[in-house]
Scaffold this motif. Structure first.
Motif, PDB file in Angstrom:
ATOM      1  N   ASP A 193     -21.999  41.103   9.131  1.00  0.00           N
ATOM      2  CA  ASP A 193     -22.901  40.610   8.089  1.00  0.00           C
ATOM      3  C   ASP A 193     -23.225  39.150   8.380  1.00  0.00           C
ATOM      4  O   ASP A 193     -22.502  38.236   7.972  1.00  0.00           O
ATOM      5  CB  ASP A 193     -22.250  40.767   6.714  1.00  0.00           C
TER       6      ASP A 193
ATOM      7  N   SER B 190     -24.107  36.748   5.073  1.00  0.00           N
ATOM      8  CA  SER B 190     -22.995  36.139   4.344  1.00  0.00           C
ATOM      9  C   SER B 190     -22.251  35.118   5.192  1.00  0.00           C
ATOM     10  O   SER B 190     -21.693  34.144   4.657  1.00  0.00           O
ATOM     11  CB  SER B 190     -22.019  37.224   3.879  1.00  0.00           C
ATOM     12  N   ASN B 191     -22.232  35.315   6.519  1.00  0.00           N
ATOM     13  CA  ASN B 191     -21.588  34.314   7.379  1.00  0.00           C
ATOM     14  C   ASN B 191     -22.403  33.035   7.481  1.00  0.00           C
ATOM     15  O   ASN B 191     -21.848  31.937   7.600  1.00  0.00           O
ATOM     16  CB  ASN B 191     -21.376  34.892   8.782  1.00  0.00           C
TER      17      ASN B 191
ATOM     18  N   THR C  44     -23.139  30.536   2.921  1.00  0.00           N
ATOM     19  CA  THR C  44     -21.945  30.554   2.081  1.00  0.00           C
ATOM     20  C   THR C  44     -22.154  29.633   0.883  1.00  0.00           C
ATOM     21  O   THR C  44     -23.177  28.958   0.750  1.00  0.00           O
ATOM     22  CB  THR C  44     -20.719  30.127   2.893  1.00  0.00           C
ATOM     23  N   SER C  45     -21.163  29.600   0.008  1.00  0.00           N
ATOM     24  CA  SER C  45     -21.265  28.731  -1.182  1.00  0.00           C
ATOM     25  C   SER C  45     -21.272  27.257  -0.787  1.00  0.00           C
ATOM     26  O   SER C  45     -21.970  26.433  -1.407  1.00  0.00           O
ATOM     27  CB  SER C  45     -20.098  29.025  -2.123  1.00  0.00           C
TER      28      SER C  45
ATOM     29  N   VAL D 278     -29.635  35.878  -1.328  1.00  0.00           N
ATOM     30  CA  VAL D 278     -28.242  36.211  -0.995  1.00  0.00           C
ATOM     31  C   VAL D 278     -27.663  37.191  -2.013  1.00  0.00           C
ATOM     32  O   VAL D 278     -26.968  38.152  -1.661  1.00  0.00           O
ATOM     33  CB  VAL D 278     -27.398  34.922  -0.908  1.00  0.00           C
ATOM     34  N   THR D 279     -27.954  36.975  -3.298  1.00  0.00           N
ATOM     35  CA  THR D 279     -27.446  37.892  -4.328  1.00  0.00           C
ATOM     36  C   THR D 279     -28.056  39.291  -4.198  1.00  0.00           C
ATOM     37  O   THR D 279     -27.362  40.302  -4.376  1.00  0.00           O
ATOM     38  CB  THR D 279     -27.751  37.324  -5.723  1.00  0.00           C
TER      39      THR D 279
ATOM     40  N   HIS E 293     -29.018  40.648  -1.421  1.00  0.00           N
ATOM     41  CA  HIS E 293     -28.378  41.256  -0.257  1.00  0.00           C
ATOM     42  C   HIS E 293     -26.983  41.783  -0.604  1.00  0.00           C
ATOM     43  O   HIS E 293     -26.598  42.891  -0.179  1.00  0.00           O
ATOM     44  CB  HIS E 293     -28.278  40.230   0.866  1.00  0.00           C
ATOM     45  N   GLN E 294     -26.226  41.040  -1.404  1.00  0.00           N
ATOM     46  CA  GLN E 294     -24.896  41.500  -1.796  1.00  0.00           C
ATOM     47  C   GLN E 294     -24.976  42.724  -2.706  1.00  0.00           C
ATOM     48  O   GLN E 294     -24.161  43.655  -2.583  1.00  0.00           O
ATOM     49  CB  GLN E 294     -24.153  40.357  -2.492  1.00  0.00           C
TER      50      GLN E 294
END
Length: 358
Positions: free
Chosen positions: A165, A168-169, A172-173, A219-220, A222-223
């Protein structure tokens, strides 16, 4: 000790479970019974060899139970560990070695099972915890010193591995917070440069103001997509997908029918060089027999053929006439005189002759 064929059997079981495209325990149990996998421990083995064989089977299943393998393969490896632990013939039962550095991955995997509503897999994991099936160690295998062993390569199948993924890599936050700080500093700098200190000029707006919010939403989404992919499909979801596919197919068929109707109802104007080949519009209400009865216009090719055939026929007629003339050359040169013509011509000749004597 080396046990040939053990790893291949475990991989065959996991590949068949992967082909089901499901994480339900019922699917795994049906494959387990079909392969008669519980008889893997049955054989003429002594106690020491049986213990080594069981430990090797546990190590192969643990290889696929940990990352970087797909979620379905990891669930199948959990079911495989549960089946091997329950059907082993060792007395007392041999435990599954799990190192402390891998236990955090196992706990996060258990939380993913609960959040994705895979209650059957979560129940199997809790049963193994209650039976004390795990043995927590510092290393996943025995650590030996001053012994050189030709250990085989313990790498699994490539098709079982999960796709990395990268989203996500990459995002990040920490990176989102850093981007937010840079964006605020960039906005303040633009306000200092512009004439109105409270708001930057429009000529300096090279980046969007909602750039960070859009990245967070991406990003959200995608999660959420990943979580939906892991959730099991119910019968109602499958029926909805089937109905949606049928509606899409019917809409596509209607669109194609409309395009065909438009193309057949409209006649394009042919250029001057092709006006003799212009298509006539035939309505759908007319009978097909009428269109078949109408003669099609003759093309240039057919015209050339007919002219050539006519020339050939003329040449054949000329040849026949010349052949007839060659057969009767005298009749064509000397005319035939009848008896009446001979008598009339003789009388005239005598009359003219007598007149001359007088």
């Amino acid at each position: 000790m080396n046990f040939p064929g053990l790893k291949e059997d475990c991989e065959t079981l996991l590949s068949r479970f992967q082909a089901t495209d499901s994480v339900r325990y019922e699917e795994f149990l049906a494959i387990w019974k079909d392969m008669q996998f519980s008889k893997i421990f049955v054989g003429g083995m002594r106690t020491l060899e049986r213990n080594a064989f069981t430990g090797e089977a546990f190590s192969i299943a643990c290889l696929y139970f940990l990352p970087p393998y797909t979620f379905q393969i990891r669930v199948g490896a959990l079911y495989l560990l549960y089946g091997l632990y329950s059907t082993q013939l060792c007395e007392p039962k041999r435990q599954i070695r799990i190192s402390l550095k891998d236990w955090s991955e196992v706990q996060s995997f258990h939380q993913d099972l609960i959040s994705a509503n895979h209650l059957d897999a979560a129940y199997v994991f809790l049963q193994m915890r209650l039976k004390r099936a795990f043995h927590f160690t510092a290393m996943p295998k025995f650590l030996t010193f001053q012994i050189h062993k030709n250990t085989p390569n313990s790498s699994g199948r490539e098709e079982f591995k999960d796709v990395q993924d990268r989203v996500s890599n990459l995002v990040t936050s920490d990176t989102l917070e850093e981007i937010q700080n840079i964006h605020e500093h960039y906005r303040k700098t633009k306000c200092l440069i512009s004439a109105d200190k409270s708001q930057p000029d429009k000529s300096l707006s090279l980046a969007k103001d909602d750039f960070v919010d859009g990245l967070k939403n991406f990003v959200t989404e995608h999660q959420l997509w990943k979580l939906e992919k892991r959730t099991p499909k119910t019968k109602s979801d499958e029926e909805k997908e089937a109905t949606s596919q049928e509606s899409e197919g019917s809409e596509r068929a209607r669109a194609l029918a409309r395009i065909k109707a438009k193309s057949y109802n409209s006649v394009t104007v042919a250029p001057k060089s092709r006006r003799h080949r212009q298509v006539q519009l035939v309505s759908a209400n007319t009978d097909p027999t009428d269109s078949q009865k109408r003669k099609r216009p003759r093309s240039r090719k057919s015209r050339r053929k007919t002219s050539k055939e006519m020339e050939d026929s003329d040449s054949d007629d000329d040849y026949e006439v010349s052949s007839k003339k060659s057969q009767h050359p005298k009749s064509s040169r000397m005319p035939v005189i009848s008896e009446e013509e001979m008598s009339s011509s003789g009388e005239e000749f005598l009359i003219t002759k007598r007149k001359r004597t007088k």
